[in-house]
Design an enzyme around this catalytic site. Structure first.
Site, mmCIF file in Angstrom:
data_model
loop_
_atom_site.group_PDB
_atom_site.id
_atom_site.type_symbol
_atom_site.label_atom_id
_atom_site.label_comp_id
_atom_site.label_asym_id
_atom_site.label_seq_id
_atom_site.Cartn_x
_atom_site.Cartn_y
_atom_site.Cartn_z
ATOM 1 N N ASP A 27 0.836 -1.191 0.000
ATOM 2 C CA ASP A 27 0.000 0.000 0.000
ATOM 3 C C ASP A 27 0.878 1.251 0.000
ATOM 4 O OD1 ASP A 27 -2.248 -1.614 0.160
ATOM 5 O OD2 ASP A 27 -2.331 -1.520 2.345
ATOM 6 N N LYS A 28 0.332 2.335 -0.497
ATOM 7 C CA LYS A 28 1.092 3.585 -0.607
ATOM 8 C C LYS A 28 1.768 3.951 0.711
ATOM 9 C CE LYS A 28 0.568 8.505 -1.664
ATOM 10 N NZ LYS A 28 -0.352 9.571 -2.133
#
Length: 334
Positions: A158-159
């Protein structure tokens, strides 16, 4: 960041003329058991490093030869004893452009690299994020990545999750890494700081799918895909716990969803209920740090696998970045 790597940081293997070594496999002979079957079906069995659809494209391009002649049709039957020779090539994908992106390469050879993705960096382009991603950076750092699907990205973070990723730099490595992930042959362990104090380590076996209440979220749902997370206690605090979580499967947001399902969401994970400061007796400084922590407290700390081409063991670890270290220290102080 500390790195534990049993091998050296190699550069890609080169032939004497300076070109990268070829991915072309040795010629193979059709066994009696496959006689009479379609060429593309047989090729998929004899060249398992590539998908059937990719092999069909190469057959159409004349890159698969049968007894020395280019095979024209995927549906052509083969005979026992036929010799098949594959000349694989990838078409470069210019839809994603190379960009200079800040990330660290911890290991690289002719076939793969292990990189450290910082929190805040998106793994690959998507809706609302057309560039400025790790994929753009990989294309800038490794020219050969343009010849591999999605610049060699075979799994993602995830970012706002930091940590280690393995990426493929050759077609063979890409196919084999994808298969290794499917067979759960790549060990992936994470540091996570959670709201709550579990009694002990355990396994979370709960299927994950799209949330029926919020399409932007994932959730534990009856008809979801199998999802298993194993975790152990690394450090206890008064109201929080530092756990080490190992993925058996790799569903979207798996660790975040599983701990939210236990009602112990990750610190800083506002999407799954982990925002804010919980617990009586915390100092105001610690409460402020918890309330202001800008991301889910999740870090991909370890990758361990056998090299897909050489079979040599690869094991790499990276310490938590400063923000999570500071958080852990504050929670230890109370």
């Amino acid at each position: 960041m500390t790195i534990e790597d049993p091998g050296s940081r190699n550069v890609p293997d080169r032939d004497e003329d300076g070109d990268a070594t070829s991915d072309a496999p040795e010629p193979v002979q059709v066994p009696e058991a496959l006689a009479g079957q379609r060429l593309d079906t047989v090729a998929a069995r004899l060249f398992p490093d590539w998908s059937r659809s990719r092999l069909q494209a190469w057959i159409a391009q004349g890159r698969l030869r049968c007894n020395g002649a280019a095979a024209a049709r995927a549906r052509t039957p083969v005979a026992a004893g036929d010799w098949l020779q594959l000349d694989p090539v990838a078409e470069p994908d210019f839809r994603v452009l190379p960009q200079a992106i800040d990330f660290e390469v911890l290991y690289a050879d002719a076939h793969l690299a292990v990189v450290f993705k910082p929190a805040g960096l998106t793994t690959h382009p998507g809706a609302g994020q057309p560039d400025g991603t790790l994929q753009n950076g990989l294309l800038h750092r490794f020219a050969q990545a343009a010849m591999v699907p999605r610049a060699g990205i075979v799994h993602r973070l995830d970012k706002d999750t930091s940590g280690l990723l393995v990426v493929a730099l050759s077609l063979q490595a890409h196919a084999r890494l994808v298969a290794m992930l499917a067979r759960r042959e790549i060990r992936r362990e994470y540091d996570a700081i959670i709201n709550g104090t579990p009694v002990s380590g355990a396994s979370i076996d709960a299927p994950i799918g799209r949330s029926p209440r919020d399409r932007l979220k994932m959730a534990v749902v009856e008809d979801g895909r199998d999802a298993v997370t194993h975790y152990r206690i690394h450090q206890r605090y008064t109201h929080h716990t530092h756990v080490r979580a190992r993925l058996q499967t790799g569903r979207t947001h798996q660790i975040r969803v599983h701990f939210a399902h236990l009602r112990m969401p990750l610190v800083g994970d506002a999407l799954y209920g982990g925002g804010g400061a919980r617990g009586a007796g915390l100092s105001e400084a610690t409460r402020a740090l918890l309330r202001g922590f800008p991301r889910q407290a999740l870090h991909a700390r370890e990758l361990a696998f056998d090299h897909p081409l050489t079979g040599e063991p690869v094991q790499m670890t990276a310490q938590m970045p400063t923000d999570m270290q500071d958080l852990a220290a504050a929670l230890a102080r109370g």
